[in-house]
Design an enzyme around this catalytic site. Structure first.
Site, PDB file in Angstrom:
ATOM      1  N   GLY A 113      -1.729 -18.977 -14.691  1.00  0.00           N
ATOM      2  CA  GLY A 113      -2.901 -18.122 -14.661  1.00  0.00           C
ATOM      3  C   GLY A 113      -2.809 -17.016 -15.678  1.00  0.00           C
ATOM      4  CB  VAL A 114      -4.254 -15.955 -18.475  1.00  0.00           C
ATOM      5  CG1 VAL A 114      -5.587 -16.668 -18.586  1.00  0.00           C
ATOM      6  CG2 VAL A 114      -4.150 -14.834 -19.502  1.00  0.00           C
ATOM      7  N   GLY A 115      -4.942 -13.202 -16.841  1.00  0.00           N
ATOM      8  CA  GLY A 115      -5.928 -12.212 -16.455  1.00  0.00           C
ATOM      9  C   GLY A 115      -6.166 -11.214 -17.559  1.00  0.00           C
TER      10      GLY A 115
ATOM     11  CG  PHE B  58      -4.972  -5.420 -16.795  1.00  0.00           C
ATOM     12  CD1 PHE B  58      -5.657  -4.802 -17.816  1.00  0.00           C
ATOM     13  CD2 PHE B  58      -5.489  -5.348 -15.510  1.00  0.00           C
ATOM     14  CE1 PHE B  58      -6.833  -4.122 -17.566  1.00  0.00           C
ATOM     15  CE2 PHE B  58      -6.657  -4.665 -15.255  1.00  0.00           C
ATOM     16  CZ  PHE B  58      -7.338  -4.052 -16.289  1.00  0.00           C
TER      17      PHE B  58
ATOM     18  CG  ASP C 282     -12.079  -8.240  -8.205  1.00  0.00           C
ATOM     19  OD1 ASP C 282     -13.242  -8.619  -8.443  1.00  0.00           O
ATOM     20  OD2 ASP C 282     -11.117  -8.496  -8.941  1.00  0.00           O
TER      21      ASP C 282
END
Length: 908
Positions: free
Chosen positions: A509-511, A513, A625
């Site tokens: 996964g990537v976000g 930050f 969120d």
């Protein structure tokens, strides 16, 4: 006495040598005073290196003459005249001291006077003024005793002879002596040294005496440094160094007539002291106050105002220093066990010869270290006293076999260990007061939180033992095991962790930050999900408060509905969260696969989502969120909430304004009243207002655009009910297959959310039940009429959602144990399976980390270690069974192998 050899001077030095050195020979007929004057003016011991050869020859001649004089004394040919006397006023004690003796008769026979003097023993040669005969002054057998006369005078008794006030009470016997110089040396009992020698202070007429032990004659000044001996130091228990210096009294300025009139009734100031008296005394507990042993006494007048006395006092008892300024009374100072290096003895006048014959009064042998000195208060104006001492092993008893002296080291710490410490301490830099306050506030809050968690674990264990009906013996045993676990946990929290303790398997996964990676711990081989956030991005985007909130809720969470945090640590570049790995993927992936959920499956997921939201609200947080991307599915098909990056705990550490710019941290709302309250009544106490309001609303624009509540977008303030709006949007997406307010234009989504009444569309609802549509309408509505917004506590507000007709038939207690055909069960083959995630290659940035983010105080108290990290697994849902019950062990003596079908993740 034999005549001088040809080619030699009266003092025994060779004329050839004097010619070689460029010094004119001295006439043989010169008088003793002239010779001494020439000797003092030309030959200065230790000053002119060019005179060393001459001094060596003089010493050889001196030794040869001493042998002749000893033979002459043995024959009894010489006698001491009764009129001979020693003038103490003419005696000086420098590097070489010379004594002038006068005789009442110039025609008297040549005589030799025997006087014990360390100063005379250091002289090279002496002559009388009369007959021109040499006088050999040898030490006499004296055993010095000490007594106090009460008049600050030191009296010494030597058999039947007594010396008082510098004048001998009796003359030295004229009986011829048949004993040589070597045979009359005294070896006092208890001392290792020989030849007691009295000395004379150069600054006054009172005789001063050296220790009972004596030093050997001084070595030749041109001898090798290897043969040079330092003054021996006796073994002592407490070694206190005294450094005393007398300054001239500065004359006071002329008095002001105005001040004199103002202070006319006050006593006039005392006259400046004409003399400073310094004495050192020791007292033991066994001795009484009237039986004080005086070790040292001296007097210094104005002429010696610049002289210095430096001594060491070694005594296991209390030592008192009396400093008297006549006519002022004396003052006392108690010496404490303070350590200092000894002062170089070459700096002081008559340093060696001012010591009393006592093993507790020893000379100094070390180099000077004035930085360690500490002055004593309440001292006279013209006197400086500095002292320190160090503890040493007790001295050996002289009547017992002496042990070897202890090995003394210059420093108790090895240099190899001290250098890294000094190197690291240089890295510590001063900080601003606000930064220190910022750190201390978070540190104290963390300590209080740890105490609460420890009490909570204790109460939980007691509750479980009561429900299990354990006997008292077993309860005490379990409490002891808990205490051991607490101690081990405390030690584990102090261990520093780093990224090198884990091996990255893949990136899942990537976000905004950072990224999420599947890792394996090197020592336990357990699998975790590691979320890494770059500090530079967190600081630049002002997300430090959100990261702090995410760390807090993950650390405090103890529920199967929340992804568990096991470790958190940091390095210079990133923050790391080591969390539980949920292998079933996320809800967004499932929505993409299915498109539209069946109503039963949607009801199941929304019911579990309601339980998760209830727990988050119970611990005092708002997720803010909620979206399908942040809902994970375990291998049994149940959900877990994750990604609390925009979560807030309604705490001052979760307020972005508290962090502010770097190194400028202000808690804008911690101890200040809201403007509306302050305008009404300024007498309202801050704590009362904070207790009543408890930060009811938040005002930051957060969350993902499609799932945000309208009050969040309008920044009118939002509370926990905003999470129920997001729940309604997720339900709409599950059953309709689309989000209700999506728009492709920038800002179009927010415009649709603000005007939700015009854009909420229920067409194409298919076969949805009325209860499902009613549920969506009651969640996507105004905050005042929304489900979950009314009630005095979280349980009452959540009950409004759970009691909705759409959830009729849901077993809320056993919801997580539910097994049904409509529940989606992801396919997981092993604990490192990532088939339910989209993996990608890591493209780490090679840039150096932003310096502003390295030591930012926003990351204080970030490190965390879970209490049960030693016996838990990285993926708890893979555990086959729950913990065994202790009741069969107590009843039958064996464990029951059968286990109930309860999800084990709740027991980790």
């Amino acid at each position: 006495m034999r005549p001088a050899a040809p080619g030699t001077t009266p003092n025994g030095a060779s004329s050839d040598i004097r010619h070689q050195r460029g010094v004119a020979p001295i006439p043989f007929g010169s008088t003793n005073s002239a010779i001494d004057a020439h000797h003092n003016s030309e030959i200065r011991v230790g000053r002119h290196r060019a005179k060393l050869d001459e001094i060596r020859e003089s010493l050889k001649a001196y030794e040869h003459e001493a042998g002749l004089l000893s033979s002459h004394v043995a024959l009894g040919s010489l006698a001491t005249p009764s009129s001979s006397s020693v003038s103490h006023s003419d005696i000086t004690n420098d590097n070489a001291e010379v004594m002038n003796f006068s005789s009442s008769s110039s025609n008297a026979a040549a005589t030799t006077t025997t006087v014990s003097s360390a100063a005379v023993s250091n002289s090279n040669s002496f002559r009388t003024e009369g007959g021109g005969h040499k006088m050999r002054i040898t030490p006499m057998p004296q055993r010095h005793l000490m007594m106090d006369t009460g008049a600050n005078e030191t009296v010494f008794r030597s058999g039947k002879e007594m010396i008082r006030n510098g004048n001998p009470s009796t003359t030295i016997s004229s009986t011829p002596s048949t004993t040589t110089e070597e045979s009359i040396r005294i070896h006092p009992a208890g001392y290792r040294y020989d030849m007691p020698t009295p000395a004379y202070h150069m600054n006054n007429n009172a005789p001063q005496y050296s220790p009972g032990y004596s030093r050997p004659p001084p070595p030749a000044y041109d001898s090798s440094p290897v043969n040079t001996r330092m003054t021996p130091v006796a073994t002592d228990n407490y070694r206190t160094h005294l450094h005393m210096k007398v300054h001239p009294v500065v004359k006071a300025p002329p008095p002001n007539p105005t001040m004199l009139n103002h202070n006319k009734n006050m006593a006039p100031p005392p006259p400046p002291p004409a003399k400073s008296t310094i004495s050192i005394e020791t007292m033991s507990e066994e001795r009484k106050a009237d039986n004080i042993q005086r070790l040292y006494h001296t007097s210094m007048d104005k002429k010696t105002a610049s002289s210095v006395v430096s001594i060491n006092v070694a005594s296991p008892h209390t030592t008192k220093v009396n400093v008297g300024d006549s006519p002022l009374p004396s003052k006392s100072f108690i010496i404490g066990p303070r350590y200092t290096a000894d002062v170089d003895r070459k700096n002081f006048v008559n340093y060696k010869d001012e010591l009393r014959p006592d093993p507790r009064l020893i000379p100094s042998t070390s180099d000077a270290n004035h930085e360690d000195f500490r002055p004593i208060l309440f001292k006279p104006r013209n006197l400086e006293i500095t002292m320190k001492s160090r503890a040493q092993p007790p001295p050996p008893q002289y009547n017992q076999p002496s042990e070897p002296p202890p090995k003394r080291v210059s420093s108790p710490i090895d240099r190899t260990l001290l250098e890294p410490y000094i190197k690291n301490t240089r890295r510590v830099q001063p900080c601003k007061p606000n930064m220190l306050r910022f750190y201390m506030e978070q540190h104290v809050e963390r300590l209080l939180q740890q105490y609460k968690e420890r009490e909570k674990r204790m109460k939980q264990l007691e509750k479980e033992m009561v429900s299990a009906q354990l006997p008292d013996i077993m309860r005490n045993k379990m409490l002891g095991l808990l205490q051991q676990k607490e101690s081990k946990y405390t030690r584990l929290r102090r261990q520093k962790m780093s990224k090198s303790h884990f091996t990255v398997i893949s990136h899942i996964g990537v976000g905004a930050f950072g990224k999420v990676s599947l890792v394996r711990k090197n020592d336990t081989r357990k699998v975790y999900a590691m979320k890494s956030l770059e500090k530079a991005d967190v600081i630049m985007k002002q997300q430090a408060a959100h990261v702090k909130a995410e760390r807090d809720i993950l650390a405090e969470a103890d529920s199967p509905w929340i992804v568990r945090l096991f470790f958190s640590f940091q390095d210079d570049a990133c923050l790391y969260f080591i969390m539980e790995y949920v292998p079933g993927g996320d809800m967004m992936t499932l929505l993409i696969q299915k498109g539209i959920f069946e109503e039963d499956l949607a009801r199941f997921y929304i019911a579990e989502l309601a339980c998760a939201i209830e727990y988050v609200h119970n611990v005092g947080f708002i997720h803010r969120d909620l979206k399908p991307d942040n809902i994970l599915i375990d291998q049994h098909g149940h959900i877990k909430l994750t990604d609390f990056g925009l979560c807030t705990g309604l705490r001052w550490t979760h307020d972005r304004r508290y962090y502010g710019p770097e190194n400028d941290h202000h808690r804008v709302d911690s101890f200040s009243l809201p403007p509306e309250v302050a305008a009404i009544d300024k007498s309202v106490k801050v704590l009362n207002v904070r207790q009543q309001t408890r930060r009811i609303t938040a005002h930051s624009l957060v969350g993902t655009g499609n799932y945000m509540a309208p009050e969040v977008i309008a920044k009118t303030g939002h509370n926990q009910s905003c999470d129920w709006w997001s729940t309604g949007v997720i339900l709409y997406e599950m059953v309709f297959g689309r989000v209700p307010f999506h728009d492709d234009t920038p800002g179009g989504t927010q415009h649709r959310i603000k005007n939700w009444r015009n854009f909420l569309d229920f067409t194409y609802c298919g076969n949805l039940s009325k209860e499902c549509l009613m549920m969506i309408q009651q969640l996507i509505c105004d905050a005042s009429s929304r489900l979950g917004s009314h009630g005095k506590d979280v349980a009452e507000r959540t009950a409004q959602v759970k009691n909705h007709p759409w959830f009729r038939g849901i077993d809320w207690v056993n919801l997580r144990k539910l097994r049904a055909d409509y529940i989606y069960i992801p396919r997981v083959t092993h604990d490192e399976d990532t088939s339910n995630f989209e993996t990608f290659q890591d493209n780490d940035r090679a840039d150096k980390p932003n310096v502003r983010g390295l030591h930012n105080p926003a990351f204080y108290e970030f490190t965390y270690r879970h209490f049960f990290d030693t016996d838990s697994v990285g993926c708890p849902s893979l555990r086959p069974s729950r913990r065994r019950s202790l009741r069969p062990l107590l009843e039958n003596g064996t464990f029951n192998e059968s286990v109930s079908e309860e999800d084990s993740s709740s027991h980790i």
